[in-house]
Design an enzyme around this catalytic site. Structure first.
Site, PDB file in Angstrom:
ATOM      1  N   ALA A  18     -48.678 -39.348   1.342  1.00  0.00           N
ATOM      2  CA  ALA A  18     -49.542 -40.352   0.847  1.00  0.00           C
ATOM      3  C   ALA A  18     -49.141 -40.882  -0.830  1.00  0.00           C
ATOM      4  O   ALA A  18     -49.243 -41.883  -1.209  1.00  0.00           O
ATOM      5  CB  ALA A  18     -51.050 -40.113   0.803  1.00  0.00           C
ATOM      6  N   TYR A  48     -50.928 -34.934   9.168  1.00  0.00           N
ATOM      7  CA  TYR A  48     -51.789 -33.931   9.783  1.00  0.00           C
ATOM      8  C   TYR A  48     -53.276 -34.008   9.232  1.00  0.00           C
ATOM      9  O   TYR A  48     -54.160 -33.469   9.883  1.00  0.00           O
ATOM     10  CB  TYR A  48     -51.553 -32.686   9.426  1.00  0.00           C
ATOM     11  CG  TYR A  48     -50.234 -32.505  10.487  1.00  0.00           C
ATOM     12  CD1 TYR A  48     -50.107 -32.652  11.743  1.00  0.00           C
ATOM     13  CD2 TYR A  48     -48.911 -32.693   9.784  1.00  0.00           C
ATOM     14  CE1 TYR A  48     -48.746 -32.479  12.442  1.00  0.00           C
ATOM     15  CE2 TYR A  48     -47.646 -32.728  10.370  1.00  0.00           C
ATOM     16  CZ  TYR A  48     -47.503 -32.580  11.779  1.00  0.00           C
ATOM     17  OH  TYR A  48     -46.344 -32.561  12.293  1.00  0.00           O
ATOM     18  N   GLY A  51     -59.797 -35.270   8.307  1.00  0.00           N
ATOM     19  CA  GLY A  51     -60.921 -35.725   7.708  1.00  0.00           C
ATOM     20  C   GLY A  51     -61.009 -37.009   7.218  1.00  0.00           C
ATOM     21  O   GLY A  51     -61.470 -37.912   7.943  1.00  0.00           O
ATOM     22  N   ARG A 290     -66.082 -25.051   0.869  1.00  0.00           N
ATOM     23  CA  ARG A 290     -64.705 -24.084   1.759  1.00  0.00           C
ATOM     24  C   ARG A 290     -64.730 -22.561   1.316  1.00  0.00           C
ATOM     25  O   ARG A 290     -64.669 -21.784   2.074  1.00  0.00           O
ATOM     26  CB  ARG A 290     -63.806 -24.941   1.604  1.00  0.00           C
ATOM     27  CG  ARG A 290     -63.639 -26.089   2.497  1.00  0.00           C
ATOM     28  CD  ARG A 290     -62.371 -26.816   2.390  1.00  0.00           C
ATOM     29  NE  ARG A 290     -62.315 -28.139   3.260  1.00  0.00           N
ATOM     30  CZ  ARG A 290     -61.122 -28.956   3.375  1.00  0.00           C
ATOM     31  NH1 ARG A 290     -60.272 -28.767   2.625  1.00  0.00           N
ATOM     32  NH2 ARG A 290     -61.478 -30.014   4.102  1.00  0.00           N
ATOM     33  N   LEU A 392     -56.688 -36.678  -0.315  1.00  0.00           N
ATOM     34  CA  LEU A 392     -55.892 -37.968  -0.289  1.00  0.00           C
ATOM     35  C   LEU A 392     -56.256 -39.126  -1.309  1.00  0.00           C
ATOM     36  O   LEU A 392     -55.335 -39.913  -1.552  1.00  0.00           O
ATOM     37  CB  LEU A 392     -56.178 -38.473   1.060  1.00  0.00           C
ATOM     38  CG  LEU A 392     -55.568 -37.774   2.656  1.00  0.00           C
ATOM     39  CD1 LEU A 392     -56.096 -38.602   3.521  1.00  0.00           C
ATOM     40  CD2 LEU A 392     -54.056 -37.884   2.267  1.00  0.00           C
TER      41      LEU A 392
END
Length: 533
Positions: A18, A48, A51, A290, A392
């Site tokens: 990206a 891949y 989200g 996370r 991203l």
């Protein structure tokens, strides 16, 4: 004179995810661009990403809320200015993506208006994740690949691995040290080619392949970080490696990620006996950041001696699960697991490199003419822990920002007149490729065991001793034998492993993704860990 193995462009972009492709498309109306892809064009981490992309599209949400959530997740180490810069440019960069043809999921509101379906993930206080079902990265990458492949000013070179950057001082050019190109291993032709450019951009992704278990594609070997370091650039915060809490535990799908959106839509984490455990660790339960979730899973696995924990969304309606997670549903079904009826075995796995090459707000590194954007870079956005769906976004914002800066500087940038060809006159073909394979496995195993989710000073020291030995062997091998894909990646991974361990040894506290039993508390006034070549 241009040799047959030399390529010339205004801008050389190393990486085709990206970050690299969005930059290429923004530059292409104004200059000649070459994009290098290590494998097939769509093989990077972007493809891949399940989200989505975080941006404020809901009227009840705000940029300041996005900023606050990111700062909280980053555990006191985010650069607030960088966070505000990215969050405030998020919507316009996502809109640019929509204008390129990316189709995000929509829904019909109560008053009959069509709007984007926004989901929520760990650390976010609002629904602000734009997505395409559970395969957002595939939609983004496929769209950008289609546009880039058909643009007359973009030349795409597949199956090409950058070996090293070429700097002006190395070839005897006067003036300020700057990047003038790169040596590139063409895997189809099995030879090293020379690429000349006025500006070079690293968009090579992260270094999660340094660990035995990873959600990343095979190409994530830290190439850009290693090349930038060898060229004289500073790196920062490489101790912060994000381990995604929920990677499928299955022998036939070792790096299949189960998106955070599953937990955002109500999935529970359970022990093998079916009991939930996340509320024992954090009041936010499954929606904790996370690092907390990954450590909790690791703790329970070690405490119980279990191979894995379980992720369960079977209490939700079947239609709901199949509509929101069609790709995951099909993949699991092919492995004999029905997402709508049973719990999924999961383990944490290396997922994202939060540190990287130090850059400014335009992606500029310490080396004139060299930029780094996306996961390879350290912008200050992620701090000690990346929040879901901010990665991203960072690619898109810095793709735009770097393009603005490059286009401003191109008119006065100089193209080096000549670059020396790669010299293979003093090397032979290797007859000991087993050395590479052995060192490869050894590195990834001890990095997982000693520099993983939970660390100690002794483990880090042990890892550094092993790394030093491996580096000597690899340097000797590199000096005497012709290069191969595995040798290039191993050389870079060992370099990045050293930088990760050195950063980890410098941080005398536990914060975010860096957790050490010897320094379990946080210090006051934490600073980024910066290494100088």
């Amino acid at each position: 004179m241009q040799s047959s193995s030399e390529h010339i462009s205004d801008v050389l972009i190393i990486g085709s995810g990206a970050a690299g492709l969005s930059l290429a498309l923004r530059l292409a109306p104004h200059c000649k661009v070459t994009v290098l892809s290590k494998g097939p064009l769509n093989e990077g981490a972007t493809f891949y990403a399940q989200g989505g992309i975080a941006a404020v599209f809901d009227e009840t949400d705000s940029i300041s809320s996005h900023v606050d959530d990111t700062l909280i997740a980053g555990a006191g180490l985010c650069d607030k200015e960088a966070v505000e810069f990215i969050a405030s440019n998020a919507r316009s960069c996502v809109q640019w993506l929509i204008d390129q043809g990316v189709l995000f999921d929509t829904e019909t509101s109560a008053n009959g208006e069509e709007r984007y379906h926004l989901t929520r993930e760990g650390g976010h206080s609002h629904r602000r994740i734009l997505h395409t079902a559970d395969a957002t990265g595939k939609e983004v990458e496929t769209t950008l690949v289609g546009k880039a492949s058909n643009h007359p000013n973009i030349s795409v070179k597949e199956r090409c691995n950058a070996v090293d950057l070429i700097t002006s001082n190395k070839i005897g050019l006067a003036g300020t040290k700057r990047v003038v190109g790169a040596y590139v291993w063409n895997r189809e032709l099995e030879k090293v080619e020379t690429f000349r450019a006025k500006a070079v951009v690293l968009a090579t992704g992260g270094a999660a392949k340094v660990y035995q278990y990873t959600t990343n594609p095979d190409i994530s070997s830290g190439d850009g970080i290693a090349m930038a370091w060898r060229a004289g650039c500073r790196v920062a915060n490489l101790e912060f490696n994000q381990f995604h809490p929920t990677c499928l535990f299955h022998p036939q799908a070792r790096n299949f990620l189960l998106t955070e959106a599953l937990r955002g839509e109500g999935a529970y984490l359970k022990r093998p006996d079916g009991s939930r455990f996340m509320l024992d660790f954090d009041p936010r339960g499954e929606l904790a950041p996370r690092d907390i979730v990954a450590r909790a899973i690791d703790h329970e696995m070690k405490r119980l001696g279990a191979d894995c924990m379980y992720l369960d969304i079977s209490h939700k309606p079947t239609d709901f699960v199949m509509q929101h997670f069609p790709m995951i549903y099909e993949k699991l079904l092919s492995l004999g697991i029905d997402l709508t009826k049973e719990a999924i075995p999961i383990v944490p796995a290396a997922h994202y490199t939060c540190g990287g090459v130090m850059v400014d707000q335009h992606g500029r590194t310490d080396l004139d003419g060299l930029y780094a954007i996306g996961e390879v870079s350290y912008t200050g956005l992620h701090g000690a822990n990346r929040m879901a769906s901010n990665s991203l976004l960072e690619c898109l914002v810095y793709g735009w920002s770097a393009a603005e800066d490059i286009l401003t500087r191109l008119p006065t940038a100089k193209l080096a007149k000549h670059l020396p060809d790669w010299d293979e006159s003093r090397v032979d073909n290797s007859d000991e490729r087993v050395v590479i394979q052995h060192n490869w496995h050894e590195l990834r195993l001890f990095m997982w065991d000693y520099v993983g989710i939970v660390r100690t000073t002794k483990r880090l020291e042990r890892a550094l001793r092993r790394i030093n030995t491996l580096q000597q062997e690899i340097d000797e091998y590199y000096a005497n034998f012709r290069i191969s894909n595995n040798l290039l990646e191993l050389r870079n991974l060992v370099q990045v492993a050293e930088l990760i361990v050195r950063c980890a040894m410098e941080r005398k506290e536990s914060r975010g993704l860096h957790y050490t039993l010897d320094y379990p508390d946080q210090i006051e006034n934490p600073q980024p860990t910066i290494l100088h070549p």
